[in-house]
Every structure is written in C-alpha cells, then in structure tokens.
Design an enzyme around this catalytic site. Structure first.
Site, short mmCIF file in Angstrom:
data_model
loop_
_atom_site.label_atom_id
_atom_site.label_comp_id
_atom_site.label_asym_id
_atom_site.label_seq_id
_atom_site.Cartn_x
_atom_site.Cartn_y
_atom_site.Cartn_z
CE LYS A 238 -7.50 -0.30 5.90
NZ LYS A 238 -8.27 0.28 4.81
CG HIS B 35 -1.97 0.96 1.33
ND1 HIS B 35 -1.73 2.30 1.57
CD2 HIS B 35 -3.30 0.83 1.19
CE1 HIS B 35 -2.89 2.93 1.58
NE2 HIS B 35 -3.86 2.08 1.35
CB CYS C 281 -3.64 3.21 -1.72
SG CYS C 281 -4.89 4.48 -1.56
CG ASP D 228 0.27 -2.40 6.19
OD1 ASP D 228 -0.67 -2.52 7.00
OD2 ASP D 228 0.14 -1.87 5.07
CD GLN E 70 -6.86 -4.69 3.94
OE1 GLN E 70 -7.80 -5.46 4.11
NE2 GLN E 70 -7.04 -3.41 3.64
#
Lengths: 168, 434
Positions: B250, B147, B390, B224, B227
């Site tokens: 999220k 991202h 992104c 990261d 997700q």
C-alpha cells in the site's frame, strides 16, 4: 457495459418476481457472497405431483447488487412450477452459460429471460453475483428432497440427486 | 468547484512517468483512472528495478552460505530492513518482516494465545511474557471500524483463552465514540488494538488518548497503520504504542511483504509465532530455543527481493517528501469531497469534512447498489473498490450493506477526480434513478 446491464436485467431488478418468503416450505437456506456481502434467504417447497417431483414454490428475500437481485427474480420465473428435473436442467444451462467466459450465448427458447445474463460471463467478478440465488436454490432443493411426503416411493429421485450434486 | 488547490507540492505529471501501468487503456480503449490505492498502490519503476537488480546480481539465500552472493544478499536484506526502519523512525532490530499486515497483526495476537497455552502447562517462555498470558474474563478492546485483519485474530484469541472482546462504537459520521471510553478500558483490559486510519471511512483516529487510556491500565497497545504510514510522516516511536503493523504494497512496495514494529521489550518478551528454520538458537530432538528478535519471528527463507523493493519505495516516498504526500492528498480529498457533494443522490459514508480525515472516501448512491456503481465507473475506466472493504461490522454500524470507495494517491490529480465525478454523475441515469 450494455452487455451487462441489459434492459431485461434492469426490469427484473426494479420489479422482482416472486420476492418474499412464503409458506409452506421444506428447507430454507441463507447464502452470502463473502467478498461483497450480497445475501439471500431462500425457501423451497417441493411437491410430489403424481410421482413427479415438482418445484411448487421458490421464495426469497435478499439484498445485493442489480445482478444478484435480478438473477433471483429470473430464477423464480425459470424454476417455480417446473418439475425438479426441468429445474435442474435450467440451473445447469444457466451455470454453464455464466461460467463460459462468454463462449456460450444461451438459447432464448429454452432459457427465456435468463439469457440476458450471458453478458455477465465477461465480467468474472460478477459471475458469483449471478449464481448466488441459483446455487442457494440448489442447496435448498437438495435439502428439501429429504422431507417431501411420499418421496421414498419415487425410485427415480436417487438419480436426480446425483445429477444435481454433479453441478456443484 | 471552489476549493483552492495548493500549487504543486507534488509534480503529478512527472510522478506518472514512473508508473507505466497508468498509461495503459482499459475496457476497450478508455483512459485508466486508478483510484483504488487504499487497496493497493501501483509500483514505480524504481521499485521494480530494485527487485530485478537484486535478482540479476546478488540473489542467494540470506543468513547462510559461505559465498559472496550470500553475503551480498544478506547485506541487501538487512540494509533494506534498516532503510525501512529509518522511514518510520525505528531501529532496524525492532522491525520484523512478515508476509503482510494481516500476518503482522496475527503475530501479535498469537503472542497472546501461544503464551497463554504454554503457561497453562509450564512450558518455557521468554522473560517478561507474563503480559501476554490471558486469563478467563480478561478483555481485549478493538473498535467497530476495524479491518477484519485487526478483528478476527482477536476473536480467535478470545475463543482460545476465554478473554472477552469489547469494542469502541462509532458515531453517525464514522468517528470513534469515545464517550464511554472510561467504561470500556478497565483493569481487565490487556490489549487495545485499533486502526490509525480507517480503510472504510477515511477517519483518522486519535492515537494519543487511546494509547494513554490503555497504558494507564497496563494494556498493550497495537496500532494498525496500513492506511496511515503510506500517507503521512510517521515516527512509530513517538506514537506511545507498543506495536505497529503495516503493509508494503500500500506504499508503492511489492506484494508479499509486511512489517511489524514493536518496542524492544515487547518483541523480547513474545514467544514465536511461525516456527522452523532461521528462527532458532539451538535445536535438539527434545526441544529448541529461539533466536533474538527480529529473527525469532522470521522463520524460513525470507522475502529478500520484496524487502529490497520496499526499501526502494521508501527512497521514492522520501524523495517526494511525506509532508508533500500528505499535503497533496489533503488537496485531492478536499477537491473530491466537494465534487461528490455536488452530485445528486450521493452520500458520503464517513467524515464529510477534512478534520482528521484521510483520502479514502466511501459513499453510496441512492437506489443503486455499490457494486453497480463500481461497474458503471469501471466502464469509464475508473478503478474503485466496492463491497464491505473487509470491515463488515463497520458497514453495519454505518447502516449500509456495502459502499463504493475511491482512494487517490501521489499519481492522481484533479483531472482524475474530475473524470470520477463526471462518471459518478451518470450512475443514476443508467439505473433510471435520475
């Protein structure tokens, strides 16, 4: 959805008019829509036609959604061959219509196929798609004006430049 | 479709009662089918109630004030930190609140550029900050599927310090090509920063081998987890990484709050990022000293209500059970992948099987631009995301300008997937491609 994807728009999408980058030109620009990645490369060729500035050619290559690609095709039909004043007026009408949130339907007599984009105004996320080629043209046209032969001999151009800037 | 759905690990009908927004209609009366949870999830009433309750009963500026409300607000805020930390297996003091995961990743990136700038003229740095000082030719390793939030900050670090950005390329099916990992991780590698689960492709990356390779050369490992944490059970301390970034919105939480977990040694050795009130120890006109983590990284009045809301989201997810969340999503993903495979002219961008794959599914439709695909789906009430997500370089690597992406969550069921597949089948007709 039929508001958005009118048959005229789909026709231009499938059979784009004026596509391809051509010589000669005074200015070339590359515009992107950073939220979705639509891109256009566009060239403008202005000519001094006996004291009247004319858009001799607009040529472009691009990739993007049906709205941005059809809009480029309609832009070519609407602007190529017109005087610069007429072209700036056409840009102004188009921009006013697609940014009107559906308030302005557009006039087919003056706008031709461009009125098919009236439905885009109801989809805020797509307005940028429709405007991408037109604003690229404006940018290139403004840059071109510095390089048109005998440009300096045309006093009226100063006024056109100001009017053009005010559209942005 | 032949996929067997494992029965009722999540009672979707019951869950949907907690999300009133899912009952609204869209585009002139159609049922809303929300399949854009990788962008942001909807919020259950419990989260909204927790925020509202905080404002109704205890609202005050935290960590100051000699009054009862300030005490209660501080307790609510620090209690939320402990709850959120517990959700990911961490100690409360090792979790920093940020605006969003983008800011969490910037916090890590700025530790490097700030330490490097300060070291250049001998300004004071925390003990252990040497690992954040970069020299020209040092290397930062990311992946081609990142991202922008885990790419652009590192590009900026490179442009400020003379470090070199390198990246792990992708295979044609959207996984990391680790065949050249031993060439990419060198004795100049100082940071390896990568996503646990791709927002563009759905790929779940192998954290352990990457972390081991990085650690072997003394590089700091940043993950990261935007997700992944909302979708699978997570113990950040067991991942073998130094820092983990994720966002609240999220995972059913409010917007305006993100998290950064890092090992205590990592946080202690980092110079501050955003500076001002609340993050100081002492201040004179000449200079300041800074608070211990996590406060060192939380300048200004923090997002108390959002922390309280995110803690309520953790309660909600734990009540469902994160194992059940993962199982439910795996079932929906299998069902959706099979359904999509049956639609002519549709190509999955990313892993087409279930191995190491999350529920975000990107795809393209022959002859129809992803934006137009999304618009046709929207006309049937189906909310998906379109564009480069992104992750523009990832799109280029996969040979597509953009994709359409569907991403289900706990409140979606096979009816939603059926509606999506049916609408997807109409897309090419609209454009005269079928």
């Amino acid at each position: 959805m039929e508001d958005l994807y009118q048959e005229i728009i789909l026709d231009h999408y499938r059979n784009p008019q004026g596509r391809g980058l051509r010589e000669p030109f005074q200015a070339q620009v590359h515009h992107v829509n950073p939220t979705c990645g639509d891109e256009i490369d566009l060239r403008v060729h202005l000519e001094d036609d006996n004291g009247v500035m004319r858009v001799a050619d607009v040529s472009y290559e691009g990739q993007g959604c049906s709205i941005s690609q059809a809009s480029a095709s309609v832009m070519y039909d609407s602007l190529a061959g017109r005087t610069l004043d007429e072209a700036l007026e056409a840009l102004g009408r188009f921009q006013e219509m697609v940014q009107s949130k559906g308030e302005i339907a557009g006039d087919e007599d003056t706008m031709g196929d461009a009125v098919a984009f009236a439905g885009v105004a109801k989809y805020p996320a797509r307005v940028k798609c429709a405007l991408l080629p037109w604003l690229a043209w404006k940018d290139a046209a403004m840059q071109s004006m510095d390089d048109v032969p005998s440009m300096d001999d045309v006093p009226s151009m100063a006024g056109v430049r100001v009017e053009g800037e005010s559209n942005g | 479709m032949s996929v067997a759905i494992s029965p009722g690990t999540i009672d979707v009908r019951r869950v949907r009662e907690d999300f009133p927004i899912l009952d609204r209609s869209v585009r002139g009366g159609g049922r809303l089918v929300y399949l854009d949870s990788a962008a942001t999830t909807q919020k259950p009433l419990a989260v909204l109630d927790a925020e509202r309750d905080y404002y109704l009963t205890s609202n005050a500026a935290v960590h100051r004030g000699a009054h009862q409300l300030a005490e209660e607000a501080t307790e609510a805020f620090e209690g939320a930190r402990a709850r959120i930390a517990d959700f990911v297996g961490a100690r409360a003091d090792d979790v920093v609140f940020t605006r969003n995961a983008t800011e969490s990743l910037n916090l890590m990136a700025y530790a490097f550029s700030n330490a490097t700038a300060k070291a250049a003229h001998g300004a004071p740095l925390p003990p252990g900050a040497e690992r954040f000082i970069l020299r020209e030719g040092d290397e930062i390793l990311v992946t081609e599927m990142e991202h922008h939030a885990n790419l652009v900050p590192w590009q900026e670090v490179c442009s400020k310090t003379g470090a070199i950005l390198r990246w792990i390329p992708l295979t044609p099916d959207g996984r990391l090509d680790l065949s050249s990992l031993s060439d990419l991780v060198t004795d100049r590698t100082r940071v390896v920063s990568f996503t646990q689960q791709s927002n563009l492709l759905g790929t779940i990356n192998p954290v352990a081998p990457l972390a081991q390779a990085a650690r072997a050369v003394g590089a700091l490992v940043v993950l990261d987890a935007c997700q992944s944490i909302p979708h699978m059970p997570t113990d950040v301390t067991a991942l073998g990484v130094d820092a983990v970034a994720w966002s609240g919105h999220k995972m059913l939480g409010p917007t305006g709050i993100g998290c950064l977990w890092a090992t205590p040694e990592t946080l202690a050795s980092m110079p501050p990022f955003i500076t001002g009130g609340s993050m100081i120890e002492t201040v004179t006109m000449e200079a300041s000293t800074f608070a211990e983590p996590p406060k060192r990284f939380e300048a200004g009045v923090p997002m108390v209500a959002q922390a309280v809301g995110l803690a309520a989201a953790c309660d909600y997810l734990d009540a469902l059970g994160m194992g059940n969340v993962a199982g439910h999503e795996a079932s929906l993903t299998a069902y959706a992948l099979e359904g999509i495979a049956d639609v002519p002219g549709v190509t999955i961008v990313g892993p087409a099987d279930l191995v190491d794959r999350g529920s975000a599914i990107s795809f393209t439709v022959d002859g129809v631009h992803p934006h137009d695909v999304g618009q046709v789906l929207d006309s049937s009430g189906i909310a998906v995301r379109v564009g480069h997500h992104c992750a523009w370089p990832g799109c280029r690597a996969m040979g597509v300008p953009a994709t359409t992406r569907m991403s289900p969550y706990i409140y979606n069921d096979t009816d939603d997937i059926d509606d999506f597949i049916q609408a997807l089948g109409r897309v090419r007709q609209v454009f005269g491609e079928a």
